[in-house]
Scaffold this motif. Sequence first.
Motif, PDB file in Angstrom:
ATOM      1  N   ALA A   1       0.807  -1.215   0.000  1.00 22.01           N
ATOM      2  CA  ALA A   1       0.000   0.000   0.000  1.00 22.01           C
ATOM      3  C   ALA A   1       0.844   1.270   0.000  1.00 22.01           C
ATOM      4  CB  ALA A   1      -0.927   0.002   1.212  1.00 22.01           C
ATOM      5  N   ARG A   2       2.105   1.165   0.448  1.00 28.24           N
ATOM      6  CA  ARG A   2       2.906   2.385   0.585  1.00 28.24           C
ATOM      7  C   ARG A   2       4.211   2.381  -0.206  1.00 28.24           C
ATOM      8  NH1 ARG A   2       3.686  -0.237   5.718  1.00 28.24           N
ATOM      9  NH2 ARG A   2       5.845  -0.916   5.980  1.00 28.24           N
ATOM     10  N   CYS A   3       4.537   1.280  -0.882  1.00 26.40           N
ATOM     11  CA  CYS A   3       5.803   1.218  -1.617  1.00 26.40           C
ATOM     12  C   CYS A   3       5.764   2.145  -2.830  1.00 26.40           C
ATOM     13  CB  CYS A   3       6.087  -0.220  -2.047  1.00 26.40           C
ATOM     14  SG  CYS A   3       4.946  -0.878  -3.290  1.00 26.40           S
ATOM     15  N   PRO A   4       6.924   2.533  -3.382  1.00 27.30           N
ATOM     16  CA  PRO A   4       6.930   3.343  -4.607  1.00 27.30           C
ATOM     17  C   PRO A   4       6.136   2.652  -5.708  1.00 27.30           C
ATOM     18  CG  PRO A   4       9.133   3.220  -3.663  1.00 27.30           C
ATOM     19  CD  PRO A   4       8.294   2.253  -2.893  1.00 27.30           C
ATOM     20  N   VAL A   5       5.421   3.428  -6.507  1.00 24.98           N
ATOM     21  CA  VAL A   5       4.516   2.852  -7.487  1.00 24.98           C
ATOM     22  C   VAL A   5       5.246   1.933  -8.459  1.00 24.98           C
ATOM     23  CG1 VAL A   5       4.700   4.810  -9.083  1.00 24.98           C
ATOM     24  CG2 VAL A   5       2.642   3.373  -9.102  1.00 24.98           C
ATOM     25  N   GLU A   6       6.507   2.257  -8.786  1.00 28.57           N
ATOM     26  CA  GLU A   6       7.234   1.436  -9.751  1.00 28.57           C
ATOM     27  C   GLU A   6       7.577   0.048  -9.210  1.00 28.57           C
ATOM     28  OE1 GLU A   6      10.309   4.188  -7.760  1.00 28.57           O
ATOM     29  OE2 GLU A   6       8.257   4.335  -8.562  1.00 28.57           O
ATOM     30  N   THR A   7       7.496  -0.143  -7.893  1.00 28.98           N
ATOM     31  CA  THR A   7       7.782  -1.456  -7.312  1.00 28.98           C
ATOM     32  C   THR A   7       6.520  -2.245  -6.971  1.00 28.98           C
ATOM     33  OG1 THR A   7       7.876  -0.617  -5.036  1.00 28.98           O
ATOM     34  CG2 THR A   7       9.926  -0.557  -6.314  1.00 28.98           C
ATOM     35  N   VAL A   8       5.353  -1.699  -7.252  1.00 24.80           N
ATOM     36  CA  VAL A   8       4.104  -2.376  -6.908  1.00 24.80           C
ATOM     37  C   VAL A   8       4.018  -3.783  -7.498  1.00 24.80           C
ATOM     38  CG1 VAL A   8       1.604  -2.356  -7.356  1.00 24.80           C
ATOM     39  CG2 VAL A   8       2.706  -0.355  -6.361  1.00 24.80           C
ATOM     40  N   PRO A   9       4.376  -4.013  -8.777  1.00 30.26           N
ATOM     41  CA  PRO A   9       4.269  -5.388  -9.292  1.00 30.26           C
ATOM     42  C   PRO A   9       5.137  -6.380  -8.522  1.00 30.26           C
ATOM     43  CG  PRO A   9       4.495  -3.809 -11.089  1.00 30.26           C
ATOM     44  CD  PRO A   9       4.771  -3.054  -9.836  1.00 30.26           C
ATOM     45  N   LEU A  10       6.346  -5.969  -8.156  1.00 33.07           N
ATOM     46  CA  LEU A  10       7.231  -6.851  -7.393  1.00 33.07           C
ATOM     47  C   LEU A  10       6.658  -7.127  -6.008  1.00 33.07           C
ATOM     48  CD1 LEU A  10       9.950  -8.345  -7.140  1.00 33.07           C
ATOM     49  CD2 LEU A  10      10.920  -6.208  -6.255  1.00 33.07           C
ATOM     50  N   TYR A  11       6.213  -6.072  -5.324  1.00 38.38           N
ATOM     51  CA  TYR A  11       5.693  -6.245  -3.980  1.00 38.38           C
ATOM     52  C   TYR A  11       4.383  -7.029  -3.982  1.00 38.38           C
ATOM     53  CZ  TYR A  11       9.139  -3.447  -1.492  1.00 38.38           C
ATOM     54  OH  TYR A  11      10.291  -2.997  -0.911  1.00 38.38           O
ATOM     55  N   ALA A  12       3.608  -6.908  -5.046  1.00 40.40           N
ATOM     56  CA  ALA A  12       2.379  -7.688  -5.133  1.00 40.40           C
ATOM     57  C   ALA A  12       2.689  -9.177  -5.195  1.00 40.40           C
ATOM     58  CB  ALA A  12       1.561  -7.252  -6.349  1.00 40.40           C
ATOM     59  N   ALA A  13       3.666  -9.557  -6.039  1.00 41.25           N
ATOM     60  CA  ALA A  13       4.059 -10.961  -6.144  1.00 41.25           C
ATOM     61  C   ALA A  13       4.618 -11.461  -4.815  1.00 41.25           C
ATOM     62  CB  ALA A  13       5.079 -11.138  -7.263  1.00 41.25           C
ATOM     63  N   VAL A  14       5.445 -10.643  -4.176  1.00 33.34           N
ATOM     64  CA  VAL A  14       6.047 -11.048  -2.906  1.00 33.34           C
ATOM     65  C   VAL A  14       4.993 -11.161  -1.812  1.00 33.34           C
ATOM     66  CG1 VAL A  14       7.681 -10.373  -1.113  1.00 33.34           C
ATOM     67  CG2 VAL A  14       8.285 -10.081  -3.516  1.00 33.34           C
ATOM     68  N   ALA A  15       3.999 -10.281  -1.816  1.00 29.11           N
ATOM     69  CA  ALA A  15       2.937 -10.357  -0.815  1.00 29.11           C
ATOM     70  C   ALA A  15       2.157 -11.659  -0.940  1.00 29.11           C
ATOM     71  CB  ALA A  15       2.001  -9.158  -0.955  1.00 29.11           C
ATOM     72  N   VAL A  16       1.879 -12.072  -2.170  1.00 26.14           N
ATOM     73  CA  VAL A  16       1.164 -13.336  -2.393  1.00 26.14           C
ATOM     74  C   VAL A  16       2.007 -14.508  -1.891  1.00 26.14           C
ATOM     75  CG1 VAL A  16       0.242 -14.901  -4.145  1.00 26.14           C
ATOM     76  CG2 VAL A  16      -0.149 -12.434  -4.342  1.00 26.14           C
ATOM     77  N   VAL A  17       3.295 -14.494  -2.247  1.00 27.09           N
ATOM     78  CA  VAL A  17       4.193 -15.566  -1.816  1.00 27.09           C
ATOM     79  C   VAL A  17       4.294 -15.608  -0.295  1.00 27.09           C
ATOM     80  CG1 VAL A  17       6.616 -16.258  -1.762  1.00 27.09           C
ATOM     81  CG2 VAL A  17       5.543 -15.705  -3.930  1.00 27.09           C
ATOM     82  N   HIS A  18       4.457 -14.438   0.317  1.00 23.03           N
ATOM     83  CA  HIS A  18       4.638 -14.399   1.762  1.00 23.03           C
ATOM     84  C   HIS A  18       3.399 -14.909   2.479  1.00 23.03           C
ATOM     85  CE1 HIS A  18       5.334 -12.128   5.706  1.00 23.03           C
ATOM     86  NE2 HIS A  18       6.275 -13.053   5.635  1.00 23.03           N
ATOM     87  N   GLN A  19       2.223 -14.542   1.997  1.00 21.07           N
ATOM     88  CA  GLN A  19       1.005 -15.046   2.607  1.00 21.07           C
ATOM     89  C   GLN A  19       0.936 -16.565   2.507  1.00 21.07           C
ATOM     90  OE1 GLN A  19      -1.576 -13.134   4.208  1.00 21.07           O
ATOM     91  NE2 GLN A  19      -2.032 -15.209   4.900  1.00 21.07           N
ATOM     92  N   ALA A  20       1.325 -17.079   1.356  1.00 19.13           N
ATOM     93  CA  ALA A  20       1.269 -18.526   1.146  1.00 19.13           C
ATOM     94  C   ALA A  20       2.291 -19.267   1.994  1.00 19.13           C
ATOM     95  CB  ALA A  20       1.495 -18.847  -0.328  1.00 19.13           C
ATOM     96  N   MET A  21       3.373 -18.574   2.407  1.00 17.90           N
ATOM     97  CA  MET A  21       4.415 -19.209   3.213  1.00 17.90           C
ATOM     98  C   MET A  21       4.035 -19.303   4.685  1.00 17.90           C
ATOM     99  SD  MET A  21       7.713 -17.374   1.449  1.00 17.90           S
ATOM    100  CE  MET A  21       8.819 -17.806   2.794  1.00 17.90           C
ATOM    101  N   SER A  22       2.907 -18.745   5.084  1.00 12.85           N
ATOM    102  CA  SER A  22       2.480 -18.779   6.482  1.00 12.85           C
ATOM    103  C   SER A  22       2.464 -20.215   7.000  1.00 12.85           C
ATOM    104  CB  SER A  22       1.077 -18.171   6.598  1.00 12.85           C
ATOM    105  OG  SER A  22       0.542 -18.355   7.886  1.00 12.85           O
ATOM    106  N   GLY A  23       3.266 -20.477   8.013  1.00 16.25           N
ATOM    107  CA  GLY A  23       3.308 -21.802   8.616  1.00 16.25           C
ATOM    108  C   GLY A  23       4.073 -22.842   7.837  1.00 16.25           C
ATOM    109  N   ALA A  24       4.703 -22.443   6.725  1.00 14.28           N
ATOM    110  CA  ALA A  24       5.398 -23.411   5.868  1.00 14.28           C
ATOM    111  C   ALA A  24       6.735 -23.827   6.474  1.00 14.28           C
ATOM    112  CB  ALA A  24       5.628 -22.822   4.484  1.00 14.28           C
ATOM    113  N   PRO A  25       7.237 -24.998   6.106  1.00 11.61           N
ATOM    114  CA  PRO A  25       8.567 -25.401   6.570  1.00 11.61           C
ATOM    115  C   PRO A  25       9.640 -24.515   5.971  1.00 11.61           C
ATOM    116  CG  PRO A  25       7.733 -26.951   4.937  1.00 11.61           C
ATOM    117  CD  PRO A  25       6.608 -26.019   5.262  1.00 11.61           C
ATOM    118  N   VAL A  26      10.789 -24.440   6.653  1.00 11.33           N
ATOM    119  CA  VAL A  26      11.900 -23.631   6.151  1.00 11.33           C
ATOM    120  C   VAL A  26      12.623 -24.379   5.032  1.00 11.33           C
ATOM    121  CG1 VAL A  26      12.155 -22.517   8.393  1.00 11.33           C
ATOM    122  CG2 VAL A  26      13.530 -24.538   7.863  1.00 11.33           C
ATOM    123  N   ASN A  27      13.674 -23.759   4.524  1.00 12.03           N
ATOM    124  CA  ASN A  27      14.497 -24.342   3.454  1.00 12.03           C
ATOM    125  C   ASN A  27      13.744 -24.448   2.134  1.00 12.03           C
ATOM    126  OD1 ASN A  27      16.665 -24.674   5.255  1.00 12.03           O
ATOM    127  ND2 ASN A  27      15.827 -26.614   5.974  1.00 12.03           N
TER     128      ASN A  27
END
Length: 284
Positions: free
Chosen positions: A51-77
């Motif tokens: 919501a607050r990152c520079p507009v030019e990085t929104v596509p990257l942060y959107a992908a990372v946000a989806v990945v990070h949400q999906a990693m909730s509770g996931a094993p490491v490595n």
Amino acid sequence: MARNTKRHRREPVRHPIPAARLKAMPRRPGFDPDNPRLPVFAVSGMAAALARCPVETVPLYAAVAVVHQAMSGAPVNTCVPICYQLATALEHLGFDSEVMAAYAEVMQGDIAHVSLGVRGRATVRDDFTTNGHVVLWAESFGRLLDPTIAQHPALLAAAHGGQDKQAAPLSVPVQGGRSTLLRGAVGAIRPPFQINYLIQPQYTAAFDPWLVKFSDAMEYGGLSLAHTTLGAIAGAADIRNLRELPQLYPRLGALLAGAEHLPAVPKQPPALWLELNESARTGQ
């Protein structure tokens, strides 16, 4: 020499991101060092960054946000499958990126914690576990991305201790681009830790066994991530002004406007995807 990003569509994802993992979950109490997993959270803290990152990085942060949400509770490595999956999704959306072998040192004041990865060529074992570490050089955004830095034992313990920021991916702007990245160590501060990276693209080929075995699973998972990322960007447009994006990134603009379309996600996932998805769910 940079690896050909066109290969990312054929590169592997051991643990692709299932839609079910995006559901809200209660925080997992405690931390089991014998079965280390990332903390469970209801909503990824990356949503606020989007919501607050520079507009030019929104596509990257959107992908990372989806990945990070999906990693909730996931094993490491899971650094190798996550980074290759992100690279695949970003390519579908029109962006250049490169998975790179890396060695990361974590300091806390005068305390030197254990490191992630190895100096030199990593080993990929017969079961596809590895002693190596990888990061993503997001060329189109000029950023070094480590989506799984929280797998480090010190950061993981801090995250389970209530320091939620330690569970978040790390994004480091690199002035001067890839040449600067490879010139020496790149550092990032995430109090109370300092993380120093040595990027080693000359050793990334050590992970090629993934490319051989998990190509179909990668394509399925990466394409699914690309579709979900488009939805996340559209959602971000509801809360902030993203009118610049089509001018900055014509391919992305065409996808958002419906003038171009991503390939459809197959209704039936590859058999290996189902096997690996189960592995991710159980942590085995």
